[in-house]
Design a protein around this motif. Sequence first.
Motif, PDB file in Angstrom:
ATOM      1  N   ILE A   1       0.688  -1.189   0.129  1.00  0.00           N
ATOM      2  CA  ILE A   1       0.016  -0.042   0.066  1.00  0.00           C
ATOM      3  C   ILE A   1       0.815   1.369  -0.197  1.00  0.00           C
ATOM      4  N   ALA A   2       2.039   1.333   0.761  1.00  0.00           N
ATOM      5  CA  ALA A   2       2.840   2.443   0.824  1.00  0.00           C
ATOM      6  C   ALA A   2       3.552   2.542  -0.400  1.00  0.00           C
ATOM      7  N   ASP A   3       4.098   1.568  -0.890  1.00  0.00           N
ATOM      8  CA  ASP A   3       4.862   1.760  -2.349  1.00  0.00           C
ATOM      9  C   ASP A   3       3.794   2.288  -3.479  1.00  0.00           C
ATOM     10  N   ALA A   4       2.374   1.833  -3.408  1.00  0.00           N
ATOM     11  CA  ALA A   4       1.623   2.152  -4.412  1.00  0.00           C
ATOM     12  C   ALA A   4       0.976   3.774  -4.033  1.00  0.00           C
ATOM     13  N   TYR A   5       1.196   4.306  -3.068  1.00  0.00           N
ATOM     14  CA  TYR A   5       0.527   5.457  -2.308  1.00  0.00           C
ATOM     15  C   TYR A   5       1.637   6.561  -2.401  1.00  0.00           C
ATOM     16  N   GLY A   6       2.914   5.899  -2.435  1.00  0.00           N
ATOM     17  CA  GLY A   6       4.079   6.837  -2.393  1.00  0.00           C
ATOM     18  C   GLY A   6       4.303   7.583  -0.752  1.00  0.00           C
ATOM     19  N   VAL A   7       4.178   6.606   0.274  1.00  0.00           N
ATOM     20  CA  VAL A   7       4.739   6.868   1.675  1.00  0.00           C
ATOM     21  C   VAL A   7       5.396   5.643   2.264  1.00  0.00           C
TER      22      VAL A   7
ATOM     23  N   GLN B   1       0.997   2.247   8.529  1.00  0.00           N
ATOM     24  CA  GLN B   1       0.834   1.447  10.088  1.00  0.00           C
ATOM     25  C   GLN B   1       0.045   2.632  10.872  1.00  0.00           C
ATOM     26  N   LEU B   2       0.705   3.709  10.759  1.00  0.00           N
ATOM     27  CA  LEU B   2      -0.041   4.999  11.719  1.00  0.00           C
ATOM     28  C   LEU B   2      -1.572   5.314  11.350  1.00  0.00           C
ATOM     29  N   TYR B   3      -1.663   5.041  10.062  1.00  0.00           N
ATOM     30  CA  TYR B   3      -3.062   5.350   9.809  1.00  0.00           C
ATOM     31  C   TYR B   3      -3.888   4.278  10.211  1.00  0.00           C
ATOM     32  N   PHE B   4      -3.384   3.023  10.083  1.00  0.00           N
ATOM     33  CA  PHE B   4      -4.419   1.824  10.475  1.00  0.00           C
ATOM     34  C   PHE B   4      -4.426   1.648  11.686  1.00  0.00           C
ATOM     35  N   SER B   5      -3.457   2.167  12.589  1.00  0.00           N
ATOM     36  CA  SER B   5      -3.677   1.844  14.090  1.00  0.00           C
ATOM     37  C   SER B   5      -4.284   2.998  14.604  1.00  0.00           C
TER      38      SER B   5
END
Length: 99
Positions: free
Chosen positions: A21-27, A33-37
Motif C-alpha cells: 500500500i505504501a509503495d503504491a501510494y508513495g509513503v 501503519q500509523l493510519y491503520f492503527s
Amino acid sequence: MKIYEKIREYSKSKGETMKEIADAYGVTPQSIQLYFSGKNAMPLNFLVWYIEKHPELDLYALFNKNQPSIVSEPKSAYNKKSKKQDVIDRIVEILEKEL
C-alpha cells in the motif's frame, strides 16, 4: 467500528501488506501503519486514493459507525471508475447527512 479499522480489516482480508500500500501510494510503510492503527488521522487524500483503487467499497457503509461491512454489492461491468472529485463529493454528502 471506526473508518481506519474498517479500512485496515478490509485490507487484511484482501491480503494487502502495508509495504504494498505504501509503495503504491508513495509513503513509508510506517505512515500506513500509523493510519491503520489510528495513531495518525487518515488523510482524506489517502482515503480517496484507496477508494479509487477499491471501487467495490461502499462509502455509506464506510462512514456509518453501525455498519461493519464496507463492501457493496458487485457493480455492473459497464460502470465507470469513480473520479477523485466524485468520491470527495460523495464523502461530503454522506458526512452532511450523518452529522
